[in-house]
Design an enzyme around this catalytic site. Structure first.
Site, PDB file in Angstrom:
ATOM      1  N   HIS A 147       0.852  -1.192   0.000  1.00 24.69           N
ATOM      2  CA  HIS A 147       0.000   0.000   0.000  1.00 24.69           C
ATOM      3  C   HIS A 147       0.889   1.244   0.000  1.00 24.69           C
ATOM      4  CE1 HIS A 147      -2.887   3.031   1.244  1.00 24.69           C
ATOM      5  NE2 HIS A 147      -3.815   2.203   0.792  1.00 24.69           N
ATOM      6  N   GLU A 184      -3.690   3.171  -7.280  1.00 30.06           N
ATOM      7  CA  GLU A 184      -4.170   4.297  -6.470  1.00 30.06           C
ATOM      8  C   GLU A 184      -3.181   5.460  -6.570  1.00 30.06           C
ATOM      9  OE1 GLU A 184      -6.507   2.465  -2.777  1.00 30.06           O
ATOM     10  OE2 GLU A 184      -4.396   2.731  -2.346  1.00 30.06           O
ATOM     11  N   GLY A 208     -10.022   8.292  -3.250  1.00 26.98           N
ATOM     12  CA  GLY A 208     -11.095   9.282  -3.358  1.00 26.98           C
ATOM     13  C   GLY A 208     -12.459   8.732  -3.748  1.00 26.98           C
TER      14      GLY A 208
HETATM   15  O1  G3P Z   1      -6.575   1.662   0.440  1.00 24.80           O
HETATM   16  C1  G3P Z   1      -7.529   2.568   0.039  1.00 24.80           C
HETATM   17  C2  G3P Z   1      -7.025   3.922  -0.037  1.00 24.80           C
HETATM   18  O2  G3P Z   1      -5.693   4.177  -0.005  1.00 24.80           O
HETATM   19  C3  G3P Z   1      -7.874   4.949  -0.619  1.00 24.80           C
HETATM   20  O3  G3P Z   1      -8.188   5.767   0.450  1.00 24.80           O
HETATM   21  O4  G3P Z   1      -9.539   7.292   1.720  1.00 24.80           O
HETATM   22  O5  G3P Z   1      -9.025   7.768  -0.671  1.00 24.80           O
HETATM   23  O6  G3P Z   1     -10.602   5.942  -0.103  1.00 24.80           O
HETATM   24  P1  G3P Z   1      -9.394   6.761   0.336  1.00 24.80           P
END
Ligand code: G3P
Length: 226
Positions: free
Chosen positions: A97, A145, A185
């Protein structure tokens, strides 16, 4: 229980929010289980390590670890041993991650060890290039991501659709058995629909649900357009 890798899949990463820690983690996992049962969508949760055992005992949806260290049993104080996560009830794990990055060789090692236990591997990546490298290692999922959008409330599927589409295309060329997820997001049904329309098979998300006033309602909205 549905097959762990059934798609579309939603993986809710509990991170280290107090709203998803301890008893709050249990409450949130129960809400995920309820929505999964009502809608038929595969929803998995990735709580903190110390909550894995409790959640795995209490819910029938897949429970993932957030991270596994590339260590074998022995003297590694403070490390997360794959066998321990497995025995606690984790059926899969996030790997690399953005908030817990790893070396390529260590990612490879953990993927291999997860498959030896039939655990699902979800390798997180930050762009198309690293997604290609991750796909070459043969995990079950690559979850792309863009770090700058994590926790921003700006959905990757709408802000950077080319990263999702580009990752899907590139990963397909490397290994058609590797599925692509996207995250960062994501919070609404429109975000999830856009993610699927771009060729991903699901989403990895956190704050949009965990910090919502009513996480169960937010989850129902998230899966409403599948
Ligand atoms: O692992 C999921 C993440 O990094 C995304 O976070 O808060 O943007 O949904 P968020």
């Amino acid at each position: 229980m549905k097959p762990i890798t059934q798609t579309p899949i939603v993986i809710l990463n509990f991170k280290t929010y107090l709203e998803s820690t301890g008893q709050n983690a249990l409450k949130l996992a129960k809400a995920c289980e309820k929505v999964a049962k009502e809608t038929g969508v595969n929803i998995a949760v990735a709580p903190q390590h110390m909550d894995i055992y409790m959640l795995a005992q209490e819910v029938e949806i897949p429970v993932f670890a957030q991270h596994i260290d590339p260590v074998v049993a022995g003297g590694h104080t403070g490390s997360v041993l794959l066998e321990c996560a497995y025995e606690a009830g984790a059926v899969g794990t996030l790997i690399n991650h953005s908030e817990q990055r790893m070396k390529l060789a260590d990612i490879d090692e953990v993927i291999k060890r997860t498959s030896s236990k039939d655990m699902v591997s979800v390798v997180c990546t930050n762009n198309i290039e690293t997604s290609i490298a991750a796909a070459a290692l043969g995990p079950n999922f690559v979850a792309v991501e863009p770090p700058e959008l994590i926790g921003s409330g700006i959905p990757v599927s709408q802000a950077e659709p080319e990263v999702v589409e580009g990752t899907v295309d590139a990963v397909q060329k490397i290994d058609t058995s590797v599925n692509v997820l996207c995250g960062a997001g994501i919070s609404t049904g429109d975000d999830m629909k856009a993610a699927l329309d771009l060729g991903s098979v699901g989403v990895l998300l956190a704050s949009g649900i965990i910090l919502a006033k009513d996480p169960e309602k937010a989850l129902l909205d998230l899966v409403s357009k599948i």
